[in-house]
Scaffold this motif. Structure first.
Motif, short mmCIF file in Angstrom:
data_model
loop_
_atom_site.label_atom_id
_atom_site.label_comp_id
_atom_site.label_asym_id
_atom_site.label_seq_id
_atom_site.Cartn_x
_atom_site.Cartn_y
_atom_site.Cartn_z
N ARG A 84 3.14 -25.64 5.23
CA ARG A 84 2.99 -24.43 6.06
C ARG A 84 4.24 -23.62 5.85
O ARG A 84 5.35 -24.15 5.88
CB ARG A 84 2.81 -24.78 7.54
N TRP A 85 4.06 -22.33 5.56
CA TRP A 85 5.22 -21.49 5.33
C TRP A 85 5.04 -20.13 5.98
O TRP A 85 3.94 -19.71 6.32
CB TRP A 85 5.52 -21.33 3.84
N THR A 86 6.17 -19.46 6.16
CA THR A 86 6.20 -18.10 6.67
C THR A 86 6.82 -17.23 5.58
O THR A 86 7.87 -17.56 5.04
CB THR A 86 7.04 -18.02 7.96
N GLN A 87 6.13 -16.16 5.26
CA GLN A 87 6.60 -15.24 4.23
C GLN A 87 7.01 -13.94 4.89
O GLN A 87 6.26 -13.37 5.69
CB GLN A 87 5.48 -14.98 3.22
N HIS A 88 8.20 -13.46 4.56
CA HIS A 88 8.73 -12.22 5.11
C HIS A 88 8.94 -11.23 3.97
O HIS A 88 9.59 -11.55 2.98
CB HIS A 88 10.08 -12.46 5.80
N GLY A 89 8.37 -10.05 4.13
CA GLY A 89 8.53 -9.00 3.12
C GLY A 89 8.43 -7.65 3.79
O GLY A 89 8.57 -7.51 5.00
N ARG A 90 8.17 -6.65 2.98
CA ARG A 90 8.03 -5.29 3.48
C ARG A 90 6.87 -4.65 2.72
O ARG A 90 6.73 -4.85 1.52
CB ARG A 90 9.33 -4.52 3.24
N HIS A 91 6.05 -3.89 3.41
CA HIS A 91 4.87 -3.26 2.80
C HIS A 91 5.34 -2.06 1.96
O HIS A 91 5.43 -0.95 2.45
CB HIS A 91 3.89 -2.83 3.90
N VAL A 92 5.61 -2.32 0.66
CA VAL A 92 6.14 -1.29 -0.22
C VAL A 92 5.16 -0.83 -1.30
O VAL A 92 5.44 0.11 -2.04
CB VAL A 92 7.46 -1.76 -0.89
N GLY A 93 4.03 -1.51 -1.40
CA GLY A 93 3.01 -1.14 -2.38
C GLY A 93 1.65 -1.08 -1.70
O GLY A 93 1.46 -1.60 -0.60
N THR A 94 0.69 -0.45 -2.34
CA THR A 94 -0.65 -0.34 -1.78
C THR A 94 -1.28 -1.72 -1.65
O THR A 94 -1.26 -2.52 -2.59
CB THR A 94 -1.53 0.56 -2.66
N VAL A 95 -1.82 -2.01 -0.46
CA VAL A 95 -2.50 -3.28 -0.18
C VAL A 95 -3.90 -2.94 0.30
O VAL A 95 -4.07 -2.30 1.34
CB VAL A 95 -1.75 -4.10 0.90
N ASP A 96 -4.91 -3.33 -0.48
CA ASP A 96 -6.31 -3.09 -0.12
C ASP A 96 -6.56 -1.64 0.28
O ASP A 96 -7.23 -1.35 1.25
CB ASP A 96 -6.74 -4.04 1.00
N GLY A 97 -5.99 -0.72 -0.49
CA GLY A 97 -6.19 0.70 -0.25
C GLY A 97 -5.29 1.30 0.82
O GLY A 97 -5.37 2.50 1.10
N ILE A 98 -4.43 0.49 1.43
CA ILE A 98 -3.54 0.98 2.47
C ILE A 98 -2.21 1.36 1.82
O ILE A 98 -1.54 0.52 1.22
CB ILE A 98 -3.31 -0.09 3.56
N ALA A 99 -1.86 2.64 1.93
CA ALA A 99 -0.61 3.13 1.34
C ALA A 99 0.58 2.43 1.99
O ALA A 99 0.52 2.00 3.15
CB ALA A 99 -0.51 4.64 1.54
#
Length: 153
Positions: A84-99
């Motif tokens: 089990r892990w937790t991933q931390h990032g930032r939404h910097v690219g399009t994901v499923d059509g979401i800018a």
């Protein structure tokens, strides 16, 4: 001598899944891997190669930037390893059509890996897709995790 399954999965998470060296998937994964996407609304099983998995990690790097993977639990019995892990990032690219929103994104994932001959041969993965959508501000679930969408799997 076959490598300890827990050690194989630990290296995979630390080096490949984390985005540090996705191309090392070829050393830690069988030539063909069965990936069970465990979700109540649309359980899916796909087959992928280590190269396809490495490409998937590269897609996550584009979507979430250099993310951090924290392994919260890791233990095994026989050829099965639970992680089990937790991933931390930032939404910097399009994901499923979401800018890109530039918002921080945290994803919680659990997975059971089957290790054979010192390589990951199969896995069953669960990811909180509703939580991802809430963080992206859409209030809708990420489409089925079928290997075509970038949702952290």
């Amino acid at each position: 001598m076959t490598a300890d399954p827990v050690a194989v999965v630990r290296e995979f998470l630390d080096v490949v899944r984390s985005g540090v060296e996705p191309d090392r998937a070829a050393r830690l994964m069988a030539p063909t891997i069965t990936a069970h996407q465990v979700q109540a609304e649309n359980p899916t099983t796909i087959t992928r190669t280590p190269q396809e998995y490495a490409e998937h990690v590269e897609e996550m790097l584009v979507a979430y930037g250099p993310f951090r993977v924290e392994v919260d639990e890791l233990f095994g019995s026989g050829d099965r390893v639970y992680a089990r892990w937790t991933q931390h990032g930032r939404h910097v690219g399009t994901v499923d059509g979401i800018a890109p929103t530039r918002r921080p994104v945290t994803q919680v994932t659990s997975c059971v890996y089957r290790v054979a001959d010192g390589r990951i041969a199969e896995y069953w993965i669960q990811i909180d897709r509703w939580g991802l959508r809430a963080q992206l501000g859409t209030g809708q679930a990420v489409p089925g995790d079928d290997g075509r969408t970038v949702s952290g799997r």
